[in-house]
Motif scaffolding. Structure first.
Motif, PDB file in Angstrom:
ATOM      1  N   SER A 157       0.825  -1.103   0.247  1.00  0.00           N
ATOM      2  CA  SER A 157       0.162   0.389  -0.608  1.00  0.00           C
ATOM      3  C   SER A 157       0.893   1.362  -0.011  1.00  0.00           C
ATOM      4  CB  SER A 157      -0.698  -0.047   1.188  1.00  0.00           C
ATOM      5  OG  SER A 157      -0.169  -0.077   2.602  1.00  0.00           O
ATOM      6  N   VAL A 158       2.284   1.226   0.384  1.00  0.00           N
ATOM      7  CA  VAL A 158       2.799   2.384   0.316  1.00  0.00           C
ATOM      8  C   VAL A 158       4.220   2.460  -0.566  1.00  0.00           C
ATOM      9  CG1 VAL A 158       4.147   3.710   2.268  1.00  0.00           C
ATOM     10  CG2 VAL A 158       2.027   2.657   2.997  1.00  0.00           C
ATOM     11  N   ILE A 159       4.745   2.845  -0.767  1.00  0.00           N
ATOM     12  CA  ILE A 159       6.182   2.888  -1.750  1.00  0.00           C
ATOM     13  C   ILE A 159       6.935   4.135  -1.436  1.00  0.00           C
ATOM     14  CG2 ILE A 159       7.103   3.090  -4.223  1.00  0.00           C
ATOM     15  CD1 ILE A 159       5.097   0.694  -3.932  1.00  0.00           C
ATOM     16  N   ILE A 160       8.100   3.768  -0.731  1.00  0.00           N
ATOM     17  CA  ILE A 160       9.121   4.349  -0.016  1.00  0.00           C
ATOM     18  C   ILE A 160      10.059   4.162  -0.941  1.00  0.00           C
ATOM     19  CG2 ILE A 160      10.121   5.094   1.807  1.00  0.00           C
ATOM     20  CD1 ILE A 160       8.480   3.781   3.463  1.00  0.00           C
ATOM     21  N   GLY A 161      11.175   5.460  -1.342  1.00  0.00           N
ATOM     22  CA  GLY A 161      12.520   5.930  -2.062  1.00  0.00           C
ATOM     23  C   GLY A 161      13.391   6.345  -1.575  1.00  0.00           C
ATOM     24  N   ASP A 162      14.492   6.422  -1.594  1.00  0.00           N
ATOM     25  CA  ASP A 162      15.807   7.059  -0.871  1.00  0.00           C
ATOM     26  C   ASP A 162      16.312   7.072  -1.998  1.00  0.00           C
ATOM     27  OD1 ASP A 162      17.689   8.010   1.085  1.00  0.00           O
ATOM     28  OD2 ASP A 162      18.069   6.411   1.285  1.00  0.00           O
ATOM     29  N   GLU A 163      16.286   8.499  -2.984  1.00  0.00           N
ATOM     30  CA  GLU A 163      16.848   9.372  -3.967  1.00  0.00           C
ATOM     31  C   GLU A 163      16.371   7.983  -5.004  1.00  0.00           C
ATOM     32  OE1 GLU A 163      18.116  12.483  -3.703  1.00  0.00           O
ATOM     33  OE2 GLU A 163      18.627  12.252  -2.425  1.00  0.00           O
ATOM     34  N   PRO A 164      15.401   7.902  -5.400  1.00  0.00           N
ATOM     35  CA  PRO A 164      15.350   6.884  -6.887  1.00  0.00           C
ATOM     36  C   PRO A 164      15.838   7.247  -8.222  1.00  0.00           C
ATOM     37  CG  PRO A 164      13.267   7.728  -5.765  1.00  0.00           C
ATOM     38  CD  PRO A 164      13.815   8.141  -4.822  1.00  0.00           C
ATOM     39  N   ALA A 173      14.759   9.876 -15.718  1.00  0.00           N
ATOM     40  CA  ALA A 173      13.964  10.480 -13.975  1.00  0.00           C
ATOM     41  C   ALA A 173      12.460  10.419 -14.383  1.00  0.00           C
ATOM     42  CB  ALA A 173      15.115  11.480 -13.850  1.00  0.00           C
ATOM     43  N   ASN A 174      12.458  11.207 -15.732  1.00  0.00           N
ATOM     44  CA  ASN A 174      11.062  11.411 -15.534  1.00  0.00           C
ATOM     45  C   ASN A 174      10.676  10.364 -15.954  1.00  0.00           C
ATOM     46  OD1 ASN A 174      10.603  14.684 -14.948  1.00  0.00           O
ATOM     47  ND2 ASN A 174      11.709  14.581 -17.360  1.00  0.00           N
ATOM     48  N   GLU A 175      10.985   9.268 -16.567  1.00  0.00           N
ATOM     49  CA  GLU A 175       9.992   7.902 -16.707  1.00  0.00           C
ATOM     50  C   GLU A 175      10.211   7.163 -15.689  1.00  0.00           C
ATOM     51  OE1 GLU A 175      12.877   5.973 -19.505  1.00  0.00           O
ATOM     52  OE2 GLU A 175      12.497   7.096 -21.042  1.00  0.00           O
ATOM     53  N   ILE A 176      10.784   7.004 -14.290  1.00  0.00           N
ATOM     54  CA  ILE A 176      10.560   6.697 -13.563  1.00  0.00           C
ATOM     55  C   ILE A 176       9.523   6.801 -12.212  1.00  0.00           C
ATOM     56  CG2 ILE A 176      11.921   6.178 -11.354  1.00  0.00           C
ATOM     57  CD1 ILE A 176      12.404   4.392 -13.561  1.00  0.00           C
ATOM     58  N   LEU A 177       9.748   8.830 -12.658  1.00  0.00           N
ATOM     59  CA  LEU A 177       7.911   9.467 -12.384  1.00  0.00           C
ATOM     60  C   LEU A 177       7.295   8.832 -12.542  1.00  0.00           C
ATOM     61  CD1 LEU A 177       7.703  11.696 -10.086  1.00  0.00           C
ATOM     62  CD2 LEU A 177       8.336  13.421 -12.301  1.00  0.00           C
ATOM     63  N   ASP A 178       7.559   8.675 -13.705  1.00  0.00           N
ATOM     64  CA  ASP A 178       5.898   8.745 -14.178  1.00  0.00           C
ATOM     65  C   ASP A 178       5.251   7.465 -13.886  1.00  0.00           C
ATOM     66  OD1 ASP A 178       6.542  10.910 -16.243  1.00  0.00           O
ATOM     67  OD2 ASP A 178       6.685   9.879 -17.801  1.00  0.00           O
ATOM     68  N   ILE A 179       6.081   6.380 -14.175  1.00  0.00           N
ATOM     69  CA  ILE A 179       5.931   5.063 -12.997  1.00  0.00           C
ATOM     70  C   ILE A 179       5.203   5.429 -11.459  1.00  0.00           C
ATOM     71  CG2 ILE A 179       6.937   2.540 -11.958  1.00  0.00           C
ATOM     72  CD1 ILE A 179       8.655   3.159 -14.843  1.00  0.00           C
TER      73      ILE A 179
END
Length: 226
Positions: A157-164, A173-179
């Motif tokens: 239910s929660v996705i946590i990212g450290d400098e993904p 980076a924008n492609e990852i952000l879109d996901i």
């Protein structure tokens, strides 16, 4: 999830003091601040990897994460969260499928469910076609997609990212952000610690600034500030 009066320290060195944050389901939240401001330490605490000196993490069911922490409670909690790291933390000697499957195997999922979920997670990030490739054969962006697939495989239910997006060029980076945006639209709560001004300013989501061991600002539609 509620961060309740949390103080984090390494030995006698306090890195965050008396932090209170409530993060609601479906929110998209950025943690920002200079290196050493405590962002990564807070992320570590949120994933059950750094016990606080004081305070606790209050889960959506009202339970405290650290108050009565046991291996069983931690395993159950980690099935509810997905974690994405800057350095991917993948095993280069293993194939894409094996890396994602490993995240389920260590949590004792049955083989039949692993075989069902891994392809689904890889398809979700557009990498099913590369399931039999070794990680060392992938681009950085593809490695981060594998990392996201691994985070998704529990259906958390929660996705946590450290400098993904820290190791990625702006386009990737924008492609990852879109996901991540799509996952948020599907109902996942997203919490990202970042130095990436571009993605923070692009989204204008909730932005929490850490400085001098405290929260300096908490804006609902924030921008990246120093």
């Amino acid at each position: 999830m509620k961060i309740d009066n949390l103080t984090l320290a390494f030995g006698n060195k306090i890195v965050l003091k008396d932090i209170d944050i409530e993060i609601k389901s479906w929110e998209f939240v950025f943690f920002i601040g200079h290196s050493g401001s405590g962002k990564t330490s807070l992320i570590r605490s949120l994933i059950g990897d750094l016990k606080p000196m004081r305070g606790d993490i209050v889960l959506d069911n009202g339970a405290f994460l650290y108050k009565n922490l046991s291996d069983e409670i931690l395993l159950k909690y980690r099935r509810q969260i997905g974690v994405i790291f800057q350095d991917y933390k993948l095993m280069d000697s293993k194939k894409v499928y094996e890396n994602v499957a490993f995240a389920m195997e260590v949590c004792w999922y049955k083989d039949q469910y692993v075989k069902k979920r891994v392809p689904e997670a890889l398809k979700q990030v557009g990498l099913l076609i590369k399931k039999d490739k070794f990680v060392c054969e992938l681009s950085w962006g593809e490695k981060q997609r594998v990392s996201i697939a691994r985070a998704l495989v529990h259906n958390p239910s929660v996705i946590i990212g450290d400098e993904p997006t820290g190791n990625l060029d702006p386009t990737t980076a924008n492609e990852i952000l879109d996901i991540l945006i799509d996952l948020n639209k599907e109902g996942k709560t997203i919490i990202i610690a970042t130095h990436d001004k571009n993605i923070v300013d692009k989204l204008k989501k909730r932005v929490i600034l850490f400085k001098d061991k405290q929260i300096m600002s908490d804006e609902k539609r924030g921008m990246y500030i120093e």
